[in-house]
Design an enzyme around this catalytic site. Structure first.
Site, PDB file in Angstrom:
ATOM      1  N   ARG A  45       0.822  -1.202   0.000  1.00 58.60           N
ATOM      2  CA  ARG A  45       0.000   0.000   0.000  1.00 58.60           C
ATOM      3  C   ARG A  45       0.860   1.257   0.000  1.00 58.60           C
ATOM      4  O   ARG A  45       1.992   1.258   0.484  1.00 58.60           O
ATOM      5  CB  ARG A  45      -0.924   0.012   1.222  1.00 58.60           C
ATOM      6  CG  ARG A  45      -2.125  -0.902   1.093  1.00 58.60           C
ATOM      7  CD  ARG A  45      -3.015  -0.796   2.317  1.00 58.60           C
ATOM      8  NE  ARG A  45      -4.268  -1.496   2.124  1.00 58.60           N
ATOM      9  CZ  ARG A  45      -5.389  -0.927   1.685  1.00 58.60           C
ATOM     10  NH1 ARG A  45      -5.400   0.368   1.414  1.00 58.60           N
ATOM     11  NH2 ARG A  45      -6.488  -1.631   1.525  1.00 58.60           N
ATOM     12  N   THR A 101      -9.576  -3.467   1.069  1.00 60.58           N
ATOM     13  CA  THR A 101     -10.102  -3.018  -0.219  1.00 60.58           C
ATOM     14  C   THR A 101     -11.609  -3.186  -0.268  1.00 60.58           C
ATOM     15  O   THR A 101     -12.131  -4.273  -0.020  1.00 60.58           O
ATOM     16  CB  THR A 101      -9.439  -3.811  -1.360  1.00 60.58           C
ATOM     17  OG1 THR A 101      -8.019  -3.711  -1.232  1.00 60.58           O
ATOM     18  CG2 THR A 101      -9.856  -3.255  -2.702  1.00 60.58           C
TER      19      THR A 101
END
Length: 249
Positions: A45, A101
């Site tokens: 990320r 997500t």
């Protein structure tokens, strides 16, 4: 028969909870492979909340199956992918406030940007998968982007009440068929666990399921190798389900 990609982000989550050096996801990836994982998936990320650049670089050197790098469609992440050279890149949406997500890419709205990234990665011999919701319009845009793979977001199926699961499974089934008609290869993942994975594994044309949290949670009780073995057994020998075969009315 679907294969199993084990996502080891949650190993890094445990480490980063204390900002220490253990558990190290790199040797844990080896244990997952020993348990039968066909691939290792990590999501680097932008905020580096769990997996770190060092992890990805060491995994590239040590993973003996295949390394799937999930990442946002940004120039920063593109540079990482081109440097590390994973076996596959899966482009995913990112929201700094999300726990995990929350949905698929809006490929339709970002088609020109994504197509340029796909072309650049393909030119470096890195196959690209796009993480999308099971929607025909999005799948058509995936084809137009030049991507060779899609990963269907299974979150709505995984989170659905039992009476809604046949509808969500039908969406996944039909989207897999549509994607294959478009010439796309199909993976799936998000929220799959030991109780709900078999109907998805049984979908014709499904190639790989990427699963992380439930495997790591199970590993607390039985160890990572055994947790991977148990999940792979479910995927490779799925039992018939009353949910399978339903169509969208």
């Amino acid at each position: 028969m679907a294969s199993l990609g084990v996502n080891i982000d949650h190993i890094a989550n445990i480490r980063e909870a204390r900002h220490t050096v253990e558990p190290d996801p790199v040797p844990m990836a080896m244990l997952a492979e020993l348990g039968g994982a066909d691939g290792i998936t990590v999501h680097l990320r932008e905020d580096r909340r769990h997996v770190q650049d060092r992890d990805v670089e060491l995994l590239r050197q040590t993973v003996r199956s295949r390394l799937n790098l999930e990442m946002a469609a940004t120039e920063e992440m593109m540079a990482v992918a081109l440097r590390v050279q994973p076996d596959m890149v899966t482009l995913v949406p990112e929201n700094r406030q999300e726990v995990t997500t929350e949905g698929g890419l809006d490929v339709v709205a970002q088609l020109s940007t994504l197509a340029a990234m796909v072309e650049k990665l393909h030119n470096s011999n890195i196959p690209v998968s796009l993480f999308v919701d099971p929607d025909a319009t999005e799948l058509e845009a995936c084809r137009d982007s030049g991507a060779r793979w899609v990963e269907l977001h299974t979150g709505r199926y995984a989170e659905a009440e039992w009476k809604e699961q046949p509808y969500e499974l039908a969406r996944l089934n039909e989207s897999t068929a549509i994607a294959r008609q478009f010439g796309l290869r199909v993976n799936a993942g998000h929220g799959l666990n030991y109780q709900n994975v078999e109907p998805v594994a049984a979908i014709p044309g499904m190639e790989e399921l990427n699963i992380g949290h439930t495997v790591v949670a199970r590993a607390v009780a039985v160890g990572l190798q055994q947790a991977v073995r148990e999940m792979k057994a479910l995927i490779q020998n799925p039992r018939p389900s009353f949910l399978f075969g339903q169509t969208i009315g």
